[in-house]
Scaffold this motif. Structure first.
Motif, short mmCIF file in Angstrom:
data_model
loop_
_atom_site.label_atom_id
_atom_site.label_comp_id
_atom_site.label_asym_id
_atom_site.label_seq_id
_atom_site.Cartn_x
_atom_site.Cartn_y
_atom_site.Cartn_z
N MET A 1 0.83 -1.22 0.00
CA MET A 1 0.00 0.00 0.00
C MET A 1 0.86 1.25 0.00
O MET A 1 0.54 2.26 -0.65
CB MET A 1 -0.94 -0.05 1.21
CG MET A 1 -1.78 1.19 1.41
SD MET A 1 -0.89 2.49 2.31
CE MET A 1 -2.13 3.73 2.47
N ASP B 1 -7.78 4.53 2.75
CA ASP B 1 -6.87 3.45 3.14
C ASP B 1 -7.69 2.36 3.84
O ASP B 1 -8.06 2.51 5.00
CB ASP B 1 -5.79 4.01 4.07
CG ASP B 1 -4.93 2.92 4.70
OD1 ASP B 1 -5.12 1.73 4.35
OD2 ASP B 1 -4.10 3.25 5.56
N VAL C 1 -6.59 -0.72 4.36
CA VAL C 1 -5.69 -1.83 4.73
C VAL C 1 -6.18 -2.52 6.00
O VAL C 1 -6.25 -3.74 6.07
CB VAL C 1 -4.25 -1.31 4.92
CG1 VAL C 1 -3.36 -2.40 5.53
CG2 VAL C 1 -3.66 -0.86 3.59
N VAL D 1 -7.16 1.78 -1.21
CA VAL D 1 -5.98 0.90 -1.22
C VAL D 1 -6.10 -0.15 -0.12
O VAL D 1 -6.68 0.12 0.94
CB VAL D 1 -4.67 1.68 -0.98
CG1 VAL D 1 -3.96 1.99 -2.26
CG2 VAL D 1 -4.91 2.93 -0.17
N CYS D 2 -5.55 -1.32 -0.38
CA CYS D 2 -5.50 -2.36 0.66
C CYS D 2 -4.27 -3.23 0.39
O CYS D 2 -3.60 -3.08 -0.63
CB CYS D 2 -6.79 -3.18 0.68
SG CYS D 2 -7.23 -3.93 -0.87
N SER D 3 -3.99 -4.12 1.33
CA SER D 3 -2.81 -4.98 1.22
C SER D 3 -3.26 -6.42 1.46
O SER D 3 -3.84 -6.71 2.51
CB SER D 3 -1.76 -4.62 2.27
OG SER D 3 -1.47 -3.25 2.21
N GLY E 1 0.32 -5.17 -2.44
CA GLY E 1 -0.65 -4.09 -2.28
C GLY E 1 -1.56 -4.01 -3.49
O GLY E 1 -1.19 -4.43 -4.59
#
Ligand SMILES: Cc1ncc(COP(=O)(O)O)c(C=O)c1O
Length: 422
Positions: free
Chosen positions: A101, A206, A208, A227-229, A239
């Protein structure tokens, strides 16, 4: 509420879940290992390990070649993109893969920064991980101004009134977390996106920390980026970025000339970690299978994923209730974040505590020797530990539950903590 939780908790077949994860069988000093470090990275099911090794055995190649292994690589990339599109509810060409990420966010901030200058503002939050702060603060070099939305100190929730005051017609971007990796607070992301859009700004989310705990629907949120991981939700160390197609086309990435200009690949540079991307489809399939296990009628992968989270959420809530109730009975212990069970829909089962007379490192070390894997420190939520004035004293002890943890593990953790505290 309790009846529903118990019924659904019964639906989550924890024995089935745990049987998927070979690493959960480890021991430490003769004690069974208890993985309470999910917020730092979760364990992976066997199928993820198999997918990674099968890729290396059968398909290992670079992309776009006129031969079998390269074609299999291209097909694998398309499958994993489609899996992530189901996970986030978007189209496959809106999915960008990257190292993690943080790297994806730095890449996107550089591109967005090309459009910013003096007079433009970026709004961030005091609750966020530094990966959703430093890449945006780096844009101060363009002349843009960064402003911070504060928290409500009592329960470590985001102060949306303060955010509403900070967002204005000068704001070009609002970057906020879906959930706090330190204190577990789940933000009202829809409202954050609305605030950003009403001001004509983009919203960068975010997710995550939230991703292993609840379903994500980028269409319903209407966020511009998310976004994520995958290593936080039972997959490999990678990511993933969702971007609205219009932004992925319009913005200009820094990239090499030979790199395609097609979306989404114009945002992916060099050769990616193909074996790990092969593991991404497998981790999404694991969650979908969990959903099919509890809801055999789920007809699509997206429906199966929603069924999985429908079972995971009340199960995790039950564990969090048990844990927080037990923690509050430990002498000298303070829970940071929401501790009222009627508000547990606003938190993840990620619990930050401090215990008078013991540093977080001492507690994590004592627990680690007994086989309990927890974290101490700030976990990069540096603005928050500074804002709460715990940074100088070692931050928090963080206990992170996911759906492969059990009530019995929670009870053993509480007993171990009582023993350490004395
Ligand atoms: C909430 C949150 N955001 C961002 C990150 C950074 O993710 P990555 O390691 O994929 O760069 C983390 C990692 O712990 C996190 O918990």
């Amino acid at each position: 509420m309790l009846t529903t939780q118990n019924e659904t908790a019964a639906k989550l077949d924890v024995a089935w879940v745990r049987a998927q994860f070979p690493s959960l069988a480890q021991t430490v000093n003769g004690h069974p290992a208890v993985f309470l470090d999910g917020p730092g990275g979760t364990q992976v099911p066997q199928r993820v390990i198999d997918a990674i090794s099968d890729y290396l055995k059968r398909s290992n190649a670079n992309t776009c070649g006129a031969y079998a292994t390269s074609r299999r690589t291209d097909a694998m990339l398309a499958q994993s993109r489609a899996a992530m599109a189901d996970f986030l509810n978007c189209d496959a060409d809106e999915i960008v893969f990257g190292a993690n990420m943080t790297s994806l966010t730095f890449a996107m901030s550089r591109a967005i920064g090309r459009e910013l200058g003096p007079g433009n503002e970026i709004v961030l939050t005091q609750l966020d991980h530094d990966a959703n702060i430093s890449p945006w603060r780096a844009l101060e070099e363009t002349g843009a101004t960064v402003r911070f939305a504060d928290i409500n100190e009592g329960d470590c929730t985001l102060n949306l009134n303060d955010m509403a005051h900070k967002v204005s017609s000068h704001t070009r971007l609002v970057a906020a977390g879906y959930a706090s990796n330190a204190v577990g607070t789940i933000n009202n992301v829809k409202e954050i996106v609305r605030l950003a859009h009403d001001a004509g700004a983009m919203a960068y989310i975010d997710a995550v920390h939230y991703a292993p705990h609840g379903p994500i629907d980028v269409r319903a949120l209407d966020c511009d980026f998310l976004v994520c991981s995958t290593y936080k939700f039972f997959g490999p160390h990678m990511g993933v970025l969702y971007g609205k197609r219009e932004h992925l086309k319009r913005l200009h990435p820094y990239k090499v000339r030979a790199n395609t200009d097609a979306v989404p690949q114009r945002w992916e540079w060099g050769t990616l970690n193909h074996e790990c991307i092969a593991g991404i489809a497998a981790c999404v399939e694991y969650l979908a299978d969990l959903g099919r296990h509890v809801e055999p009628a789920a007809s699509t992968r997206r429906a199966a994923l929603l069924a999985a989270f429908h079972a995971i959420q009340p199960y995790e809530r039950g564990l969090a209730e048990r844990l927080i109730r037990g923690l509050l009975a430990v002498p000298g212990l303070k829970v940071y974040g929401i501790s009222d069970p009627t508000r547990f829909d606003q938190r993840c089962p990620t619990i930050a505590v401090r215990i008078a007379g013991h540093t977080p490192l001492e507690l994590a070390t004592g627990l680690g020797e007994r086989g309990f894997f927890t974290w101490d420190g700030n976990y990069y939520a540096l603005n928050l530990t500074e804002r709460l004035d715990v940074e100088k004293d070692g931050g928090f002890l963080r206990i992170g539950l996911v759906h492969y943890n059990t009530a019995e593990e929670v009870d053993r953790l509480l007993a171990a903590l009582r023993e350490i505290v004395g």
